[in-house]
Every structure is written in C-alpha cells, then in structure tokens.
Design a protein around this motif. Structure first.
Motif, PDB file in Angstrom:
ATOM      1  N   UNK A  50       0.832  -1.194   0.000  1.00  0.00           N
ATOM      2  CA  UNK A  50       0.000   0.000   0.000  1.00  0.00           C
ATOM      3  C   UNK A  50       0.867   1.244   0.000  1.00  0.00           C
ATOM      4  N   UNK A  51       0.285   2.331  -0.492  1.00  0.00           N
ATOM      5  CA  UNK A  51       0.994   3.611  -0.551  1.00  0.00           C
ATOM      6  C   UNK A  51       0.050   4.703  -0.081  1.00  0.00           C
ATOM      7  N   UNK A  52       0.577   5.636   0.690  1.00  0.00           N
ATOM      8  CA  UNK A  52      -0.238   6.720   1.218  1.00  0.00           C
ATOM      9  C   UNK A  52      -0.605   7.710   0.120  1.00  0.00           C
ATOM     10  N   UNK A  53      -1.564   8.563   0.437  1.00  0.00           N
ATOM     11  CA  UNK A  53      -1.988   9.571  -0.535  1.00  0.00           C
ATOM     12  C   UNK A  53      -0.811  10.434  -0.977  1.00  0.00           C
ATOM     13  N   UNK A  54       0.065  10.771  -0.059  1.00  0.00           N
ATOM     14  CA  UNK A  54       1.210  11.616  -0.371  1.00  0.00           C
ATOM     15  C   UNK A  54       2.274  10.866  -1.164  1.00  0.00           C
ATOM     16  N   UNK A  55       2.209   9.549  -1.117  1.00  0.00           N
ATOM     17  CA  UNK A  55       3.237   8.756  -1.771  1.00  0.00           C
ATOM     18  C   UNK A  55       4.466   8.531  -0.915  1.00  0.00           C
ATOM     19  N   UNK A  56       4.464   9.084   0.274  1.00  0.00           N
ATOM     20  CA  UNK A  56       5.655   8.999   1.134  1.00  0.00           C
ATOM     21  C   UNK A  56       5.717   7.662   1.869  1.00  0.00           C
ATOM     22  N   UNK A  57       4.578   7.234   2.398  1.00  0.00           N
ATOM     23  CA  UNK A  57       4.575   6.011   3.187  1.00  0.00           C
ATOM     24  C   UNK A  57       4.198   4.815   2.314  1.00  0.00           C
ATOM     25  N   UNK A  58       5.011   3.775   2.413  1.00  0.00           N
ATOM     26  CA  UNK A  58       4.742   2.546   1.676  1.00  0.00           C
ATOM     27  C   UNK A  58       4.911   1.370   2.623  1.00  0.00           C
ATOM     28  N   UNK A  59       4.057   0.390   2.500  1.00  0.00           N
ATOM     29  CA  UNK A  59       4.155  -0.816   3.307  1.00  0.00           C
ATOM     30  C   UNK A  59       4.061  -2.021   2.391  1.00  0.00           C
ATOM     31  N   UNK A  60       4.753  -3.092   2.790  1.00  0.00           N
ATOM     32  CA  UNK A  60       4.810  -4.301   1.975  1.00  0.00           C
ATOM     33  C   UNK A  60       4.590  -5.527   2.830  1.00  0.00           C
ATOM     34  N   UNK A  61       3.967  -6.526   2.252  1.00  0.00           N
ATOM     35  CA  UNK A  61       3.913  -7.828   2.893  1.00  0.00           C
ATOM     36  C   UNK A  61       5.313  -8.412   2.899  1.00  0.00           C
ATOM     37  N   UNK A  62       5.610  -9.195   3.921  1.00  0.00           N
ATOM     38  CA  UNK A  62       6.946  -9.779   4.046  1.00  0.00           C
ATOM     39  C   UNK A  62       7.317 -10.613   2.818  1.00  0.00           C
ATOM     40  N   UNK A  63       6.339 -11.257   2.244  1.00  0.00           N
ATOM     41  CA  UNK A  63       6.601 -12.176   1.139  1.00  0.00           C
ATOM     42  C   UNK A  63       7.068 -11.467  -0.141  1.00  0.00           C
ATOM     43  N   UNK A  64       6.866 -10.152  -0.222  1.00  0.00           N
ATOM     44  CA  UNK A  64       7.232  -9.443  -1.452  1.00  0.00           C
ATOM     45  C   UNK A  64       8.289  -8.363  -1.222  1.00  0.00           C
ATOM     46  N   UNK A  65       8.687  -8.163   0.015  1.00  0.00           N
ATOM     47  CA  UNK A  65       9.680  -7.127   0.308  1.00  0.00           C
ATOM     48  C   UNK A  65      10.964  -7.380  -0.464  1.00  0.00           C
ATOM     49  N   UNK A  66      11.496  -6.321  -1.054  1.00  0.00           N
ATOM     50  CA  UNK A  66      12.726  -6.433  -1.813  1.00  0.00           C
ATOM     51  C   UNK A  66      12.514  -6.865  -3.247  1.00  0.00           C
ATOM     52  N   UNK A  67      11.309  -7.305  -3.587  1.00  0.00           N
ATOM     53  CA  UNK A  67      11.025  -7.741  -4.963  1.00  0.00           C
ATOM     54  C   UNK A  67       9.975  -6.863  -5.647  1.00  0.00           C
ATOM     55  N   UNK A  68       9.001  -6.379  -4.872  1.00  0.00           N
ATOM     56  CA  UNK A  68       7.910  -5.577  -5.423  1.00  0.00           C
ATOM     57  C   UNK A  68       8.071  -4.121  -4.991  1.00  0.00           C
ATOM     58  N   UNK A  69       7.650  -3.215  -5.868  1.00  0.00           N
ATOM     59  CA  UNK A  69       7.684  -1.790  -5.552  1.00  0.00           C
ATOM     60  C   UNK A  69       6.382  -1.150  -6.000  1.00  0.00           C
ATOM     61  N   UNK A  70       5.761  -0.433  -5.086  1.00  0.00           N
ATOM     62  CA  UNK A  70       4.536   0.297  -5.414  1.00  0.00           C
ATOM     63  C   UNK A  70       4.891   1.766  -5.638  1.00  0.00           C
ATOM     64  N   UNK A  71       4.198   2.391  -6.574  1.00  0.00           N
ATOM     65  CA  UNK A  71       4.414   3.810  -6.832  1.00  0.00           C
ATOM     66  C   UNK A  71       3.121   4.398  -7.389  1.00  0.00           C
ATOM     67  N   UNK A  72       3.049   5.719  -7.386  1.00  0.00           N
ATOM     68  CA  UNK A  72       1.898   6.383  -7.982  1.00  0.00           C
ATOM     69  C   UNK A  72       2.383   7.606  -8.733  1.00  0.00           C
ATOM     70  N   UNK A  73       1.620   7.997  -9.743  1.00  0.00           N
ATOM     71  CA  UNK A  73       2.101   9.081 -10.595  1.00  0.00           C
ATOM     72  C   UNK A  73       1.831  10.431  -9.956  1.00  0.00           C
ATOM     73  N   UNK A  74       2.395  11.464 -10.535  1.00  0.00           N
ATOM     74  CA  UNK A  74       2.305  12.791  -9.957  1.00  0.00           C
ATOM     75  C   UNK A  74       0.869  13.271  -9.847  1.00  0.00           C
ATOM     76  N   UNK A  75       0.040  12.886 -10.763  1.00  0.00           N
ATOM     77  CA  UNK A  75      -1.351  13.290 -10.721  1.00  0.00           C
ATOM     78  C   UNK A  75      -2.170  12.498  -9.733  1.00  0.00           C
ATOM     79  N   UNK A  76      -1.569  11.446  -9.191  1.00  0.00           N
ATOM     80  CA  UNK A  76      -2.168  10.623  -8.155  1.00  0.00           C
ATOM     81  C   UNK A  76      -3.459   9.961  -8.579  1.00  0.00           C
ATOM     82  N   UNK A  77      -3.561   9.661  -9.866  1.00  0.00           N
ATOM     83  CA  UNK A  77      -4.722   8.892 -10.270  1.00  0.00           C
ATOM     84  C   UNK A  77      -4.345   7.543 -10.893  1.00  0.00           C
ATOM     85  N   UNK A  78      -3.062   7.179 -10.812  1.00  0.00           N
ATOM     86  CA  UNK A  78      -2.619   5.870 -11.289  1.00  0.00           C
ATOM     87  C   UNK A  78      -1.613   5.303 -10.306  1.00  0.00           C
ATOM     88  N   UNK A  79      -1.755   4.042 -10.004  1.00  0.00           N
ATOM     89  CA  UNK A  79      -0.815   3.371  -9.125  1.00  0.00           C
ATOM     90  C   UNK A  79      -0.197   2.203  -9.884  1.00  0.00           C
TER      91      UNK A  79
END
Length: 118
Positions: A50-79
């Motif tokens: 998951x990623x916060x509205x600001x894009x600053x805070x991100x959390x990951x399940x242990x099973x995907x840490x180090x392999x998956x990355x979440x991000x969102x675009x500047x307009x904040x309407x695509x993740x």
C-alpha cells in the motif's frame, strides 16, 4: 462513481518481471491511500502493498519485500506495481484498491491475472 481498471498481468517464467497499472477515475477521497491485494488459487485474498496519498509512506507484505515496488504518478490517479524476481507462489489475481473516507479499502478493480511458471 469510482472506477479502477488494472492492466499489465500475464504469464511469465520464474525470475521474470511484470509491471501492473491501475487507473482510477471518478470522485475519490482526497486523502485516500491505494493498495494492491492478491488472491491465489484456493487462498484468501491477501494484502500485498500500500501507498499513502502523499506517496511517502509505503508498506509491503513480508513475502514481497525487496522484490515488489509500489508507486503512484504525480497526478495521483494511477498506481503501479513493479514486480521483480517473480516466483510461482506469486501466481494470483491481483487487485488494486482505493481507500475511502474511513481509510478502509472501499473501491476495487476487477483484477488482473498473474501466472508464474517454474
């Protein structure tokens, strides 16, 4: 009405990468975070990241840490979900979701299939 449309799923080999996208349209809660969940064959739906509205805070399940990355675009309407070094156990239908005013995931996409073969 809020609509979420995922794309980018497919069938790959173990070790490969995929990038999922989720486009959000409609009226959403301004401070809502976004996240990805998945449901594998015969399993319960589980939180992936998951990623916060600001894009600053991100959390990951242990099973995907180090392999998956979440991000969102500047307009904040695509993740996005960048998935590297995929494993067969990552096989699942992946869903994106958006938080509502109570910060629960109230809006969901239709899901996109990811299949990883060994």
């Amino acid at each position: 009405q809020v609509q979420l449309v995922e794309s980018g799923g497919g069938s790959v080999q173990a070790g490969d990468s995929l990038r999922l996208s989720c486009a959000v349209s409609g009226r959403t809660f301004r401070n809502g975070g976004m996240g990805w969940f998945r449901q594998g064959p015969g399993k319960e739906r589980e939180f992936v990241t998951g990623i916060s509205w600001s894009g600053i805070k991100r959390v990951y399940a242990e099973s995907v840490k180090g392999r998956f990355t979440i991000s969102r675009d500047a307009g904040r309407n695509t993740v996005y979900l960048q998935m590297n070094n995929l494993k067969p156990e990552d096989t699942a239908v992946y869903y994106c979701a958006v938080q509502g005013p109570r910060l629960s995931y109230d809006y969901w996409g239709q899901g996109t299939q990811v299949t990883v073969s060994s």
